[in-house]
Design an enzyme around this catalytic site. Structure first.
Site, short mmCIF file in Angstrom:
data_model
loop_
_atom_site.label_atom_id
_atom_site.label_comp_id
_atom_site.label_asym_id
_atom_site.label_seq_id
_atom_site.Cartn_x
_atom_site.Cartn_y
_atom_site.Cartn_z
N SER A 109 0.91 -1.13 0.14
CA SER A 109 0.17 -0.09 -0.05
C SER A 109 0.93 1.26 0.05
O SER A 109 1.61 1.47 -0.86
CB SER A 109 -1.10 0.05 1.19
OG SER A 109 -1.84 1.07 1.02
N GLU A 203 -1.83 -2.94 -8.00
CA GLU A 203 -3.01 -3.16 -7.27
C GLU A 203 -3.61 -2.01 -6.81
O GLU A 203 -2.76 -1.06 -6.56
CB GLU A 203 -2.51 -4.21 -6.06
CG GLU A 203 -1.58 -3.85 -4.96
CD GLU A 203 -2.49 -2.84 -4.19
OE1 GLU A 203 -3.48 -2.83 -3.51
OE2 GLU A 203 -1.78 -2.20 -3.47
N HIS A 273 -4.65 -5.24 -1.50
CA HIS A 273 -5.53 -5.19 -0.30
C HIS A 273 -6.52 -6.41 -0.27
O HIS A 273 -7.58 -5.93 -0.36
CB HIS A 273 -6.06 -3.70 -0.68
CG HIS A 273 -5.27 -2.67 -0.37
ND1 HIS A 273 -4.30 -2.22 -1.13
CD2 HIS A 273 -5.10 -1.70 0.88
CE1 HIS A 273 -3.72 -1.00 -0.84
NE2 HIS A 273 -4.19 -1.02 0.28
#
Length: 341
Positions: A109, A203, A273
């Protein structure tokens, strides 16, 4: 790429928070799990600090990270969680000691900032993997087990099923990438990723569909898609749409850009995630095989590549040796014959 030393029982690992704040109870399971792996766990002085949504001020978060980067006894730094904030401190960090004594940097992230910066600036591998905030309450799961394997140098290979939007192909190259939104935000900065001849992983979470398209346009216009060998797409969760629909899902948007680039691509890869967030060694050479039924991603041992000509060189090396040996014998016999005349 430089591979940091793998961990062994007794090594020290640090937990720091470079972005959003965390509580002691949210770290308890991870600390217990890491200790069960035989590791000594130390925490940053401001791990449980608070400055609005951050785990302390920029200066405090940077101080914790700098302390662990400079401590030669710390063999890995695992970031507590993502959120936002790592980019605010990246330019204040001094990586000189880290460059001389590499260690594993772990997270995903917002931690994409560290992955991208470290690969581009120092050529050192990092781990895109689950973080302490995500460790399961009981036992282990595929995500945490893959992190353990990666840290301790055990072989990593993932096999998953097909996806309707996959495009088959067999390619190899260094793996790079991370969170799409973060990669987008880093373009044109010193932390910008280099994608030429690499396999790109992306992602994302909680983005508007039009913004996914905007980010993919940016990757295309900035040349990030032009030279890549393949594309791996991980979790694309909780995407949002406007009152007037965009008309395509996130996977369809990305598939169109992959098609334009003429590269193999796979979707629904277990990373990002999602609960099943498998560890990815960023910067490592990988072999990506996509066919009509399945996808295989294998992380090659350090020093091994599947670049064109590798197999040929493996065959030619012994052949050249034996040819040289026989030429040497022939020359010796010829010289003896001349000497005896």
């Amino acid at each position: 790429m430089i591979t940091p030393p793998y961990l062994k029982a007794g090594d020290k690992i640090a937990i720091v928070a470079t972005a959003r704040k965390v509580s002691p109870s949210e770290m308890d399971v991870a600390i217990s799990t890491l200790r069960s792996w035989g590791l000594q766990v130390v925490t940053g002085p401001h791990l449980f600090g608070e400055d609005n949504q951050y785990s302390g001020t920029d200066e405090e978060r940077a101080s914790d990270m700098q302390m662990m980067l400079d401590d030669k006894d710390i063999r890995a730094i695992i970031c507590a969680r993502g959120g936002y904030g790592t980019v605010r401190i990246i330019d204040s960090l001094n990586f000189s000691t880290f460059e001389q004594h590499p260690k594993w940097i772990v997270g995903y992230s917002d931690i994409t900032v560290l992955h991208s910066h470290i690969q581009t600036q120092f050529g050192i591998e990092t781990l895109h993997a689950t973080m302490p905030i995500n460790f399961p309450d009981e036992g282990t799961e595929a995500a945490t087990e893959s992190l353990r394997k990666a840290l301790f140098g055990e072989p990593l290979e993932y096999n998953i099923g097909d996806h309707p939007l996959n495009k088959p192909g067999n390619v190899s190259g260094a793996l790079t990438g991370g969170n799409l939104s973060i990669l987008y935000s880093l373009i044109g900065t010193p932390s910008d990723i280099q994608t030429q001849d690499k396999i790109l992983f992306i992602e994302d979470l909680d983005e508007y569909l039009y913004h996914v398209d905007r980010m993919m346009v940016n990757l295309k216009r900035s040349g990030k898609l032009a030279g890549i060998k393949g594309l791996i797409v991980g979790g694309l969760n909780k995407m949002n749409d406007n009152t007037v629909p965009f008309g395509k899902q996130a996977e369809q948007i990305i598939a169109e850009y992959a098609q334009d680039a003429g590269i193999p691509v796979c979707f629904n890869f277990p990373a990002g995630h999602i609960a099943d967030n498998r560890a990815l060694i960023m910067g490592r050479e990988v072999q990506l095989d996509i066919d009509a039924q399945s996808v295989s991603l294998r992380f090659l041992p350090v020093g091994e590549t599947n670049k064109p000509g590798t197999m040929l060189r493996k065959i030619l090396k012994p052949s050249i040796f034996f040819l040289g040996f026989f030429v040497f014998i022939y020359v010796i016999l010829y010289l003896i014959k001349l000497f005896l005349k």
